[in-house]
Design an enzyme around this catalytic site. Structure first.
Site, PDB file in Angstrom:
ATOM      1  N   LYS A 113       0.830  -1.208   0.000  1.00 24.56           N
ATOM      2  CA  LYS A 113       0.000   0.000   0.000  1.00 24.56           C
ATOM      3  C   LYS A 113       0.861   1.251   0.000  1.00 24.56           C
ATOM      4  O   LYS A 113       0.532   2.237  -0.658  1.00 24.56           O
ATOM      5  CB  LYS A 113      -0.939   0.024   1.219  1.00 24.56           C
ATOM      6  CG  LYS A 113      -2.139  -0.895   1.104  1.00 24.56           C
ATOM      7  CD  LYS A 113      -3.189  -0.510   2.147  1.00 24.56           C
ATOM      8  CE  LYS A 113      -4.370  -1.446   2.146  1.00 24.56           C
ATOM      9  NZ  LYS A 113      -5.306  -1.148   3.250  1.00 24.56           N
ATOM     10  N   LYS A 195      -5.234 -10.881  -6.584  1.00 25.14           N
ATOM     11  CA  LYS A 195      -6.423 -11.139  -5.762  1.00 25.14           C
ATOM     12  C   LYS A 195      -7.480 -10.063  -6.024  1.00 25.14           C
ATOM     13  O   LYS A 195      -7.144  -8.900  -6.277  1.00 25.14           O
ATOM     14  CB  LYS A 195      -5.965 -11.222  -4.302  1.00 25.14           C
ATOM     15  CG  LYS A 195      -6.726 -10.365  -3.371  1.00 25.14           C
ATOM     16  CD  LYS A 195      -6.201 -10.300  -1.982  1.00 25.14           C
ATOM     17  CE  LYS A 195      -6.218  -8.830  -1.594  1.00 25.14           C
ATOM     18  NZ  LYS A 195      -6.600  -8.511  -0.247  1.00 25.14           N
ATOM     19  N   LYS A 198     -10.632  -4.508  -3.045  1.00 28.45           N
ATOM     20  CA  LYS A 198     -11.464  -3.304  -3.031  1.00 28.45           C
ATOM     21  C   LYS A 198     -10.790  -2.166  -3.768  1.00 28.45           C
ATOM     22  O   LYS A 198     -11.435  -1.384  -4.456  1.00 28.45           O
ATOM     23  CB  LYS A 198     -11.716  -2.872  -1.581  1.00 28.45           C
ATOM     24  CG  LYS A 198     -12.743  -3.725  -0.871  1.00 28.45           C
ATOM     25  CD  LYS A 198     -12.946  -3.217   0.548  1.00 28.45           C
ATOM     26  CE  LYS A 198     -13.951  -4.066   1.282  1.00 28.45           C
ATOM     27  NZ  LYS A 198     -13.949  -3.799   2.722  1.00 28.45           N
TER      28      LYS A 198
HETATM   29  P1  AMP Z   1     -11.024  -6.065   3.239  1.00 28.67           P
HETATM   30  O1  AMP Z   1     -11.498  -6.039   1.820  1.00 28.67           O
HETATM   31  O2  AMP Z   1      -9.539  -5.922   3.279  1.00 28.67           O
HETATM   32  O3  AMP Z   1     -11.771  -5.197   4.173  1.00 28.67           O
HETATM   33  O4  AMP Z   1     -11.262  -7.577   3.708  1.00 28.67           O
HETATM   34  C1  AMP Z   1     -12.378  -8.069   4.428  1.00 28.67           C
HETATM   35  C2  AMP Z   1     -12.291  -9.578   4.529  1.00 28.67           C
HETATM   36  O5  AMP Z   1     -12.417 -10.171   3.212  1.00 28.67           O
HETATM   37  C3  AMP Z   1     -10.962 -10.113   5.092  1.00 28.67           C
HETATM   38  O6  AMP Z   1     -11.213 -11.252   5.892  1.00 28.67           O
HETATM   39  C4  AMP Z   1     -10.205 -10.494   3.860  1.00 28.67           C
HETATM   40  O7  AMP Z   1      -9.231 -11.477   4.115  1.00 28.67           O
HETATM   41  C5  AMP Z   1     -11.304 -11.027   2.955  1.00 28.67           C
HETATM   42  N1  AMP Z   1     -10.930 -10.896   1.534  1.00 28.67           N
HETATM   43  C6  AMP Z   1     -10.573  -9.749   0.898  1.00 28.67           C
HETATM   44  N2  AMP Z   1     -10.309  -9.975  -0.406  1.00 28.67           N
HETATM   45  C7  AMP Z   1     -10.508 -11.312  -0.600  1.00 28.67           C
HETATM   46  C8  AMP Z   1     -10.398 -12.176  -1.743  1.00 28.67           C
HETATM   47  N3  AMP Z   1     -10.062 -11.699  -2.955  1.00 28.67           N
HETATM   48  N4  AMP Z   1     -10.665 -13.484  -1.577  1.00 28.67           N
HETATM   49  C9  AMP Z   1     -11.033 -13.976  -0.367  1.00 28.67           C
HETATM   50  N5  AMP Z   1     -11.149 -13.224   0.754  1.00 28.67           N
HETATM   51  C10 AMP Z   1     -10.896 -11.910   0.648  1.00 28.67           C
END
Ligand code: AMP
Ligand code: TRP
Length: 338
Positions: A113, A195, A198
């Site tokens: 980041k 991956k 967001k």
């Molecule tokens: P965040 O988008 O960083 O707020 O992530 C929220 C939750 O979603 C966390 O537990 C991440 O590990 C999970 N997560 C985010 N992106 C992915 C992805 N591409 N595949 C699976 N889990 C994800």
């Protein structure tokens, strides 16, 4: 038998996508009956990169509504907004004062980041310490997250162990990361080597967002990057990453095993069929979630009530923990009689 304690968090800011749902939220909902659960919308974490205040406010409420719409039941789980519970920020400072700087500089998410930004905020570096507090102040045994957060949970364990060693106590429970076997890493539809995330989800074609319309979902899947072959099966081959990702999504949504998934596509005519079928199951899975989300957002009463009750319950657990931590560290308590 006492139930295991679960803590997990999700950032409110925009673009909640299929990876978040399959890798995290859906599992939290599925396993909530057997555990004592705390699910937190981590708005303080969102402030580690610049945010528009009005948008942050809206998205924080929308994310809380989405958790409920995805089946998190406030009778079985405490759902709350991180900034409503001051123990998180207060305790983060205390943890900062026992966490070596080098541990934070090594975090891959920080490195990624910060490399993408011209000016890096102190909060971005400190992000994993705030997250460690989230987990530790609730004595969580388990932290269900996607693969990308594993390193942060491991850091949380290191911080907890360091505190326990420094003060010769067993004050902090050492938490375990719990990573899904299926859909732990949903990949980008436009590029199956990265991956789904967001931060990339503003780019059309990268992600399916949970609030996308059926037409948009179909469009995004139809454009998904695959390869020049036609065989529809799971393959241990980097060239097949796109097909593996589509099959993995289908598998996670339908809850079938790999053999059953491959059997479903035995008579499919090429990748075009695969893409449309995956889109259909995703559209159907998201339909009731979107309807419930719209209902909760239209009438703020129910949501506000759930969040106020959630914050009260979260305070009951975390504030005494932080107060005790202050005493262990040598801070003077407020005299009870004045
Ligand atoms: P965040 O988008 O960083 O707020 O992530 C929220 C939750 O979603 C966390 O537990 C991440 O590990 C999970 N997560 C985010 N992106 C992915 C992805 N591409 N595949 C699976 N889990 C994800
Ligand atoms: N950092 C996590 C993410 O981006 C969100 C998060 C904050 C979290 N605090 C947490 C996850 C505590 C699990 C436990 O996905």
């Amino acid at each position: 038998m006492t139930k295991k304690r679960v803590f997990s968090g999700i950032q409110p800011t925009g673009n909640t996508h299929l990876g978040n749902y399959l890798g995290a939220i859906r599992r939290w909902a599925a396993e909530q009956a057997d555990k004592t659960n705390f699910f937190c919308v981590v708005d303080l974490h969102s402030l580690t990169v610049p945010q528009d205040p009005a948008q942050l406010r809206h998205e924080t409420r929308s994310m809380a509504a989405l958790l409920l719409a995805c089946g998190i039941d406030p009778q079985q789980s405490t759902v709350f907004i991180q900034s409503h519970v001051t123990a998180h920020a207060e305790g983060c400072w205390l943890l900062n004062c026992i966490t070596p700087l080098g541990w934070l500089q090594r975090m891959t998410q920080f490195k990624d980041k910060s490399a993408r930004q011209e000016s890096v905020l102190t909060g971005l570096l400190d992000y994993p310490v705030l997250m460690a507090g989230d987990i530790l102040f609730y004595d969580a045994d388990e932290v269900p997250v996607g693969e990308d957060q594993k390193q942060h949970v491991e850091l949380t364990r290191d911080i907890a162990q360091r505190f326990n060693a420094l003060y010769e106590t067993e004050f902090f429970v050492i938490p375990q990361p719990v990573i899904a076997k299926v859909a732990a890493r949903v990949m980008g539809l436009d590029d199956p080597t990265v991956k789904m995330s967001k931060s990339l989800a503003d780019k059309r074609g990268h992600a399916v967002k949970l609030l996308d319309s059926p037409d948009e979902i179909l469009y995004v899947f139809k454009r998904a990057v695959t390869d020049s072959g036609r065989e529809i099966r799971f393959a241990d081959d980097p060239d097949k990453a796109g097909v593996n990702n589509l099959l993995g999504i289908y598998q996670a949504v339908t809850g079938q095993d790999r053999a059953a998934v491959e059997a479903d596509f035995a008579s499919a005519r090429g990748y075009g069929d695969l893409k449309v079928r995956v889109a259909e199951v995703v559209i159907e899975a998201l339909r009731p979630i979107q309807a419930r989300h719209a209902e909760l957002m239209a009438d703020s009463g129910e949501l506000d009530h759930v969040l106020a009750a959630g914050a009260a319950r979260a305070r009951e657990v975390s504030q005494p923990k932080v107060d005790e931590m202050k005493q262990i560290m040598g801070l003077v308590p407020v005299h009870p009689t004045f």
